[in-house]
Design a protein around this motif. Structure first.
Motif: not given
Length: 308
Positions: A23-24, A262-270, A272-281, A285-292
């Motif tokens: 999203g950034h 206004s409904n761009h799929p990246m507009s809801v990525v954050s 915080t959501k990425s950290r929570l996805a990582l914590q819960h497996g 998370v692949v939708d939020y963060l690039c693979q590297p």
């Protein structure tokens, strides 16, 4: 408008980037596309500036990790770079201070005074070298024409800034030149107008309306002297947000709101959501963060538990 009359822009994004998300990166891309479509601007570079460790945000991992993740996220970009200046200061820096640092840095490197949104500079934006030591900015070692095209000059400026700003960590340098911005037309450097604009999501704009959170004098400088490019997030309405702040209303013309999907799929990525996805497996998370970035996080065991 001709290439010489368009305002050349460097987009600066400040934040935790804990971690940096798709999203950034899309925020930069969406802002650049929109500014180009207005016909008034040419975006020649983007800067990611992670916050200092002493910012004190819960779960904020060390600046070394965040800088590395940011560099990995932009490694395929030819116009966005990571700047470590904030992280290498003795303490946390205000957003206003970061903007002023980059303005002053550009002034030192180019020997010019950058224009702002209220009073465009009447001095050359890319001026003659001020001393023998600055000659390398414009030096051309090839046998091609020595005419100072925008691409040549801004490329040299970008390389010089990279050498000055990105001393640590030893990562690949990224210049400010946008190869797709159609800057090939020969123009006199006196004709190039350059501005640094703060790039942010609508959530940061909304924070301006929280009493006591921002220093009002800083807000006057950020919005009144530099200007902001806002990318809407989570369905927020920037126009509504601006009506809740007297300073934002005062400088409404200096706030450029990206008008795209206004409904761009990246507009809801954050983050915080990425950290929570990582914590819960969570595989999302692949939708939020690039693979590297994901690979680096797993290798360094970041965000895997609630303590960060």
């Amino acid at each position: 408008m001709t290439e010489t009359t368009k305002t050349h822009v460097i987009l600066l994004a400040c934040g935790s980037f804990n971690p940096i998300t798709k999203g950034h990166i899309q925020m930069f891309e969406r802002a650049r596309d929109y500014l180009h479509k207005t016909g008034r601007f040419i975006v020649i570079g983007g800067i990611v500036s992670p916050v200092h460790d002493s910012y004190g945000k819960t779960g904020l991992v060390s600046s070394w990790h965040r800088l590395t993740m940011c560099q990995l996220a932009v490694q395929s970009s030819d116009w966005i770079r990571v700047d470590p200046w904030e992280c290498y200061q003795d303490t946390w820096q205000t957003t206003c201070s970061v903007l002023e640092h980059h303005r002053d840095l550009m002034k030192r490197v180019t020997g010019c005074i950058l224009s702002n949104v209220n009073t465009p500079s009447i001095t050359p934006v890319i001026g003659q070298p001020q001393s023998e030591s600055s000659q390398t900015i414009y030096q051309n070692n090839n046998n091609v024409s020595n005419k100072p095209t925008a691409a040549k000059i801004l490329g040299k400026v970008g390389e010089s800034l990279s050498r000055i700003c990105c001393v640590r960590p030893p990562m690949e340098r990224f210049t400010f030149v946008d190869e797709n911005a159609n800057l090939g037309t020969v123009m006199r450097y006196e004709e190039i107008e350059l501005r640094i604009l703060l790039l942010c999501g609508s959530d940061l704009l909304e924070s301006f309306c929280i009493p006591g959170l921002w220093n009002e004098a800083d807000m006057e400088v950020i919005v009144g002297e530099f200007g902001i490019v806002v990318v809407p997030r989570d369905g927020a309405d920037p126009d509504r947000i601006m009506n809740h702040s007297s300073i934002l209303r005062k400088y409404k013309n200096n706030i450029l709101v990206v008008k795209d999907d206004s409904n761009h799929p990246m507009s809801v990525v954050s983050s915080t959501k990425s950290r929570l996805a990582l914590q819960h497996g969570d595989g999302h998370v692949v939708d939020y963060l690039c693979q590297p970035v994901i690979d680096y996080i797993l290798k360094s065991q970041l965000y895997i538990n609630a303590s960060g």
